[in-house]
Motif scaffolding. Structure first.
Motif, PDB file in Angstrom:
ATOM      1  N   ALA A   1       0.920  -1.131   0.154  1.00  0.00           N
ATOM      2  CA  ALA A   1      -0.013   0.078   0.009  1.00  0.00           C
ATOM      3  C   ALA A   1       0.746   1.426   0.039  1.00  0.00           C
ATOM      4  O   ALA A   1       0.576   2.157  -0.676  1.00  0.00           O
ATOM      5  CB  ALA A   1      -0.927   0.078   1.264  1.00  0.00           C
ATOM      6  N   LYS A   2       1.856   1.392   0.687  1.00  0.00           N
ATOM      7  CA  LYS A   2       2.912   2.469   0.923  1.00  0.00           C
ATOM      8  C   LYS A   2       3.475   2.567  -0.437  1.00  0.00           C
ATOM      9  O   LYS A   2       3.675   3.575  -0.886  1.00  0.00           O
ATOM     10  CB  LYS A   2       3.772   2.175   1.907  1.00  0.00           C
ATOM     11  N   ARG A   3       3.851   1.499  -1.256  1.00  0.00           N
ATOM     12  CA  ARG A   3       4.480   1.620  -2.312  1.00  0.00           C
ATOM     13  C   ARG A   3       3.637   2.170  -3.744  1.00  0.00           C
ATOM     14  O   ARG A   3       3.967   3.171  -4.401  1.00  0.00           O
ATOM     15  CB  ARG A   3       4.889   0.332  -2.998  1.00  0.00           C
ATOM     16  N   ARG A   4       2.338   1.664  -3.420  1.00  0.00           N
ATOM     17  CA  ARG A   4       1.308   2.404  -4.194  1.00  0.00           C
ATOM     18  C   ARG A   4       1.021   3.844  -4.193  1.00  0.00           C
ATOM     19  O   ARG A   4       1.011   4.526  -5.060  1.00  0.00           O
ATOM     20  CB  ARG A   4      -0.259   1.858  -4.098  1.00  0.00           C
ATOM     21  N   GLU A   5       1.085   4.242  -2.869  1.00  0.00           N
ATOM     22  CA  GLU A   5       0.814   5.473  -2.522  1.00  0.00           C
ATOM     23  C   GLU A   5       2.067   6.412  -2.863  1.00  0.00           C
ATOM     24  O   GLU A   5       1.948   7.482  -3.533  1.00  0.00           O
ATOM     25  CB  GLU A   5       0.878   5.850  -1.099  1.00  0.00           C
ATOM     26  N   GLU A   6       3.292   5.647  -2.879  1.00  0.00           N
ATOM     27  CA  GLU A   6       4.445   6.623  -3.386  1.00  0.00           C
ATOM     28  C   GLU A   6       4.307   6.679  -4.878  1.00  0.00           C
ATOM     29  O   GLU A   6       4.916   7.593  -5.434  1.00  0.00           O
ATOM     30  CB  GLU A   6       5.676   5.921  -2.889  1.00  0.00           C
TER      31      GLU A   6
ATOM     32  N   LYS B   1       1.753   6.891  -6.864  1.00  0.00           N
ATOM     33  CA  LYS B   1       0.828   7.756  -7.145  1.00  0.00           C
ATOM     34  C   LYS B   1       1.398   9.030  -6.836  1.00  0.00           C
ATOM     35  O   LYS B   1       1.295  10.084  -7.670  1.00  0.00           O
ATOM     36  CB  LYS B   1      -0.442   7.593  -6.096  1.00  0.00           C
ATOM     37  N   GLU B   2       2.200   9.361  -5.920  1.00  0.00           N
ATOM     38  CA  GLU B   2       2.618  10.559  -5.618  1.00  0.00           C
ATOM     39  C   GLU B   2       3.767  11.004  -6.502  1.00  0.00           C
ATOM     40  O   GLU B   2       3.879  12.303  -7.167  1.00  0.00           O
ATOM     41  CB  GLU B   2       3.354  10.434  -4.133  1.00  0.00           C
TER      42      GLU B   2
END
Length: 184
Positions: free
Chosen positions: A75-80, A82-83
């Motif tokens: 999830a953190k990787r996906r957020e990163e 996206k950012e």
């Protein structure tokens, strides 16, 4: 029957480490030992038909399952990602330069045997790779082929102006502020 041994044939009782093989393929390996009480109970590895390779392993200790941590990392990787995708190409280029400078400073700290977080190497390299991946994805969308991309990349690398990384700039500003306080 074939006998393998160090010195004497299997007929003597003082032979150490003799192994005998019977000619039929179904027979097992027999080790003749002068110490009858030291027998091994190992009979080989048996693999059954019901091997469950996809079942999760039970968690160690009372800390919860390890699968939850993997989900959080993803999830953190996906957020990163996206950012990163929200940034412009110029911002990506600037951040890549800054991260490469930080990576260089980290290498200097390691070679000087100062304290540093070794996990930062992996984190920075992965972040740089993600940014360059997004940059290449944008080039593909524009229809830039691999060869032209390499040329543009070389041109971009030559145009980079060497500057201190953000962490070093921050340290320099703190030193200037401390000197200003001492002089007043």
């Amino acid at each position: 029957m074939i006998a393998l041994g160090v010195s004497s044939p299997p007929s003597s009782s003082s032979s150490f480490g003799l192994a005998s093989f019977a000619s039929p393929p179904s027979s097992s390996l027999r080790i003749l030992s002068p110490f009858p009480s030291l027998k091994s109970s190992f009979r080989g590895i048996r693999i059954g038909n019901d091997v469950r390779a996809l079942t999760p392993l039970p968690s160690r200790g009372g800390c919860g399952g390890g699968g939850g941590r993997m989900v959080v990392r993803m999830a953190k990787r996906r957020e990163e990602m996206k950012e990163i995708r929200e940034k412009t190409t110029e911002e990506l280029n600037e951040e890549v330069i800054d991260l490469k400078g930080e990576l260089f400073m980290l290498r200097l700290q390691k070679s000087a045997r100062n304290e540093f977080k070794s996990s930062e190497f992996h984190r920075m390299r992965k972040r740089i790779a993600r940014m360059l991946t997004v940059k290449r994805e944008r080039e593909i969308e524009e229809g830039i082929n691999k060869r032209l991309s390499r040329k543009l990349d070389k041109k971009w690398k030559k145009s980079i102006v060497v500057r201190p990384p953000p962490s070093l700039r921050k340290k320099q500003e703190e030193q200037k502020a401390a000197e200003a306080e001492k002089s007043t």
